[in-house]
Design a protein around this motif. Structure first.
Motif, PDB file in Angstrom:
ATOM      1  N   ASP A 139       0.779  -1.332  -0.081  1.00  0.00           N
ATOM      2  CA  ASP A 139      -0.038  -0.110  -0.255  1.00  0.00           C
ATOM      3  C   ASP A 139       0.897   1.223   0.025  1.00  0.00           C
ATOM      4  OD1 ASP A 139      -2.317  -1.279  -0.109  1.00  0.00           O
ATOM      5  OD2 ASP A 139      -2.736  -1.109   2.216  1.00  0.00           O
ATOM      6  N   GLU A 140       1.914   1.250   0.866  1.00  0.00           N
ATOM      7  CA  GLU A 140       2.802   2.409   0.781  1.00  0.00           C
ATOM      8  C   GLU A 140       3.463   2.518  -0.633  1.00  0.00           C
ATOM      9  OE1 GLU A 140       3.495   4.750   3.256  1.00  0.00           O
ATOM     10  OE2 GLU A 140       1.620   3.888   4.089  1.00  0.00           O
ATOM     11  N   ALA A 141       4.230   1.540  -1.240  1.00  0.00           N
ATOM     12  CA  ALA A 141       4.582   1.654  -2.412  1.00  0.00           C
ATOM     13  C   ALA A 141       3.745   2.159  -3.579  1.00  0.00           C
ATOM     14  CB  ALA A 141       5.199   0.331  -2.677  1.00  0.00           C
ATOM     15  N   ARG A 142       2.432   1.473  -3.456  1.00  0.00           N
ATOM     16  CA  ARG A 142       1.333   2.182  -4.431  1.00  0.00           C
ATOM     17  C   ARG A 142       1.195   3.575  -4.088  1.00  0.00           C
ATOM     18  NH1 ARG A 142      -4.558   1.828  -4.107  1.00  0.00           N
ATOM     19  NH2 ARG A 142      -4.221   0.492  -2.098  1.00  0.00           N
ATOM     20  N   ARG A 143       0.947   4.055  -2.869  1.00  0.00           N
ATOM     21  CA  ARG A 143       0.831   5.557  -2.352  1.00  0.00           C
ATOM     22  C   ARG A 143       1.850   6.426  -3.129  1.00  0.00           C
ATOM     23  NH1 ARG A 143       1.732   9.710   0.134  1.00  0.00           N
ATOM     24  NH2 ARG A 143       0.079  10.827   0.950  1.00  0.00           N
ATOM     25  N   ALA A 144       3.182   5.871  -2.768  1.00  0.00           N
ATOM     26  CA  ALA A 144       4.222   6.780  -3.484  1.00  0.00           C
ATOM     27  C   ALA A 144       4.310   6.835  -4.719  1.00  0.00           C
ATOM     28  CB  ALA A 144       5.612   6.110  -2.661  1.00  0.00           C
TER      29      ALA A 144
ATOM     30  N   LEU B 261       1.052  12.154  -9.465  1.00  0.00           N
ATOM     31  CA  LEU B 261       0.140  13.277  -9.222  1.00  0.00           C
ATOM     32  C   LEU B 261       1.376  14.606  -9.174  1.00  0.00           C
ATOM     33  CD1 LEU B 261      -2.211  12.283  -6.628  1.00  0.00           C
ATOM     34  CD2 LEU B 261      -2.582  12.860  -8.975  1.00  0.00           C
ATOM     35  N   GLU B 262       2.419  14.493  -8.621  1.00  0.00           N
ATOM     36  CA  GLU B 262       3.526  15.464  -8.601  1.00  0.00           C
ATOM     37  C   GLU B 262       3.836  15.733 -10.311  1.00  0.00           C
ATOM     38  OE1 GLU B 262       7.821  16.029  -6.985  1.00  0.00           O
ATOM     39  OE2 GLU B 262       6.209  15.197  -5.634  1.00  0.00           O
ATOM     40  N   GLU B 263       3.892  14.978 -10.879  1.00  0.00           N
ATOM     41  CA  GLU B 263       4.655  15.010 -12.353  1.00  0.00           C
ATOM     42  C   GLU B 263       3.316  15.731 -13.075  1.00  0.00           C
ATOM     43  OE1 GLU B 263       5.335  11.995 -16.072  1.00  0.00           O
ATOM     44  OE2 GLU B 263       6.401  11.623 -14.165  1.00  0.00           O
TER      45      GLU B 263
ATOM     46  N   THR C 287      -3.952   8.875 -19.559  1.00  0.00           N
ATOM     47  CA  THR C 287      -4.613   7.655 -18.887  1.00  0.00           C
ATOM     48  C   THR C 287      -3.968   7.083 -17.775  1.00  0.00           C
ATOM     49  OG1 THR C 287      -3.363   6.238 -20.495  1.00  0.00           O
ATOM     50  CG2 THR C 287      -5.795   6.918 -21.068  1.00  0.00           C
ATOM     51  N   PRO C 288      -4.382   7.072 -16.640  1.00  0.00           N
ATOM     52  CA  PRO C 288      -3.494   6.325 -15.376  1.00  0.00           C
ATOM     53  C   PRO C 288      -2.838   5.202 -15.727  1.00  0.00           C
ATOM     54  CG  PRO C 288      -6.099   6.108 -15.176  1.00  0.00           C
ATOM     55  CD  PRO C 288      -5.953   6.856 -16.438  1.00  0.00           C
ATOM     56  N   PRO C 289      -1.802   5.083 -15.203  1.00  0.00           N
ATOM     57  CA  PRO C 289      -0.925   3.696 -15.525  1.00  0.00           C
ATOM     58  C   PRO C 289      -1.811   2.659 -14.737  1.00  0.00           C
ATOM     59  CG  PRO C 289       0.395   5.686 -14.318  1.00  0.00           C
ATOM     60  CD  PRO C 289      -0.942   5.990 -14.465  1.00  0.00           C
ATOM     61  N   THR C 290      -1.611   1.379 -15.617  1.00  0.00           N
ATOM     62  CA  THR C 290      -2.495   0.337 -15.084  1.00  0.00           C
ATOM     63  C   THR C 290      -1.840  -0.222 -14.064  1.00  0.00           C
ATOM     64  OG1 THR C 290      -1.697  -0.875 -16.945  1.00  0.00           O
ATOM     65  CG2 THR C 290      -3.486  -0.002 -17.417  1.00  0.00           C
ATOM     66  N   MET C 291      -0.781  -0.493 -13.956  1.00  0.00           N
ATOM     67  CA  MET C 291       0.248  -1.067 -12.883  1.00  0.00           C
ATOM     68  C   MET C 291       0.036  -0.358 -11.565  1.00  0.00           C
ATOM     69  SD  MET C 291       1.088  -3.432 -15.148  1.00  0.00           S
ATOM     70  CE  MET C 291       2.158  -4.378 -13.931  1.00  0.00           C
ATOM     71  N   LEU C 292      -0.340   0.770 -11.320  1.00  0.00           N
ATOM     72  CA  LEU C 292      -0.674   1.413 -10.138  1.00  0.00           C
ATOM     73  C   LEU C 292      -1.701   0.856  -9.007  1.00  0.00           C
ATOM     74  CD1 LEU C 292       0.232   5.126 -10.643  1.00  0.00           C
ATOM     75  CD2 LEU C 292       1.840   3.166 -10.025  1.00  0.00           C
ATOM     76  N   GLY C 293      -2.640   0.461  -9.917  1.00  0.00           N
ATOM     77  CA  GLY C 293      -3.875  -0.009  -9.067  1.00  0.00           C
ATOM     78  C   GLY C 293      -4.669   1.206  -8.602  1.00  0.00           C
ATOM     79  N   PRO C 294      -5.812   1.239  -7.731  1.00  0.00           N
ATOM     80  CA  PRO C 294      -6.741   2.376  -7.608  1.00  0.00           C
ATOM     81  C   PRO C 294      -5.928   3.524  -6.834  1.00  0.00           C
ATOM     82  CG  PRO C 294      -7.276   0.307  -6.528  1.00  0.00           C
ATOM     83  CD  PRO C 294      -6.135  -0.062  -7.146  1.00  0.00           C
ATOM     84  N   LEU C 295      -6.525   4.494  -7.003  1.00  0.00           N
ATOM     85  CA  LEU C 295      -5.878   5.894  -6.412  1.00  0.00           C
ATOM     86  C   LEU C 295      -6.154   5.600  -4.920  1.00  0.00           C
ATOM     87  CD1 LEU C 295      -4.691   8.577  -6.550  1.00  0.00           C
ATOM     88  CD2 LEU C 295      -7.155   9.530  -6.799  1.00  0.00           C
ATOM     89  N   PRO C 296      -5.069   5.776  -3.920  1.00  0.00           N
ATOM     90  CA  PRO C 296      -5.193   5.714  -2.490  1.00  0.00           C
ATOM     91  C   PRO C 296      -6.364   6.855  -2.051  1.00  0.00           C
ATOM     92  CG  PRO C 296      -2.996   5.509  -3.113  1.00  0.00           C
ATOM     93  CD  PRO C 296      -3.719   6.023  -4.317  1.00  0.00           C
ATOM     94  N   LEU C 297      -7.094   6.452  -0.966  1.00  0.00           N
ATOM     95  CA  LEU C 297      -8.075   7.256  -0.443  1.00  0.00           C
ATOM     96  C   LEU C 297      -7.545   8.554  -0.055  1.00  0.00           C
ATOM     97  CD1 LEU C 297     -10.342   4.875   1.362  1.00  0.00           C
ATOM     98  CD2 LEU C 297     -10.915   5.903  -0.545  1.00  0.00           C
ATOM     99  N   ASP C 298      -6.253   8.594   0.502  1.00  0.00           N
ATOM    100  CA  ASP C 298      -5.796   9.795   1.010  1.00  0.00           C
ATOM    101  C   ASP C 298      -5.184  10.827   0.114  1.00  0.00           C
ATOM    102  OD1 ASP C 298      -3.664   8.085   0.668  1.00  0.00           O
ATOM    103  OD2 ASP C 298      -2.447   9.134   1.987  1.00  0.00           O
ATOM    104  N   LEU C 299      -5.140  10.173  -1.236  1.00  0.00           N
ATOM    105  CA  LEU C 299      -4.713  11.127  -2.310  1.00  0.00           C
ATOM    106  C   LEU C 299      -5.939  11.555  -3.254  1.00  0.00           C
ATOM    107  CD1 LEU C 299      -1.488   9.164  -3.653  1.00  0.00           C
ATOM    108  CD2 LEU C 299      -1.571  11.469  -1.911  1.00  0.00           C
ATOM    109  N   ARG C 300      -7.107  11.126  -2.992  1.00  0.00           N
ATOM    110  CA  ARG C 300      -8.277  11.619  -3.846  1.00  0.00           C
ATOM    111  C   ARG C 300      -8.546  13.140  -3.798  1.00  0.00           C
ATOM    112  NH1 ARG C 300     -12.182   6.319  -3.659  1.00  0.00           N
ATOM    113  NH2 ARG C 300     -10.677   4.978  -4.528  1.00  0.00           N
ATOM    114  N   GLU C 301      -8.390  13.527  -2.715  1.00  0.00           N
ATOM    115  CA  GLU C 301      -8.731  15.059  -2.729  1.00  0.00           C
ATOM    116  C   GLU C 301      -7.561  15.962  -3.274  1.00  0.00           C
ATOM    117  OE1 GLU C 301      -9.053  18.589   0.568  1.00  0.00           O
ATOM    118  OE2 GLU C 301      -9.694  16.645   1.137  1.00  0.00           O
TER     119      GLU C 301
END
Length: 114
Positions: A8-13, A19-21, A52-66
């Motif tokens: 989860d931490e790796a996906r969030r990072a 998002l930063e890019e 298009t979002p990268p497919t390998m990342l999985g769903p956007l983490p909840l804490d990054l949605r805002e």
């Protein structure tokens, strides 16, 4: 630390990096607009790729949605301004082209003493 937690931490990072890019690109486009750099503005307008979002990342983490929602709103505002500036620039070029090629009246002097 469990494997699921580190995953989860790796996906969030990874999502945070994406998002930063994207935020950097929006800020670059905004700087082009603010700098009134017509060629750069036109170049942004020629970018036809939809993200298009990268497919390998999985769903956007909840804490990054805002953050992602704010980014989307910022992107839409900058895109709208880009369209407006490109349209305005095109109108100015059209007017300039019409003025440049319009036949100019020739001065005519009439001698009324005749």
């Amino acid at each position: 630390m469990t494997a699921a937690h580190s995953s989860d931490e790796a996906r969030r990072a990874e999502w945070a990096e994406v998002l930063e890019e994207m935020e950097g690109e929006v800020l670059d486009a905004e700087r082009s607009i603010r700098g009134n750099r017509a060629e750069e503005i036109a170049a942004w307008g020629r970018r036809m790729e939809d993200w298009t979002p990268p497919t390998m990342l999985g769903p956007l983490p909840l804490d990054l949605r805002e953050r992602a929602a704010r980014l989307l709103q910022h992107q839409l505002a900058v895109a709208e301004e880009l369209v407006e500036r490109i349209t305005q620039s095109q109108r100015q070029r059209d007017v300039a082209a019409r003025m440049a090629y319009r036949p100019r009246p020739v001065a005519a002097f009439v001698d009324r003493a005749l």
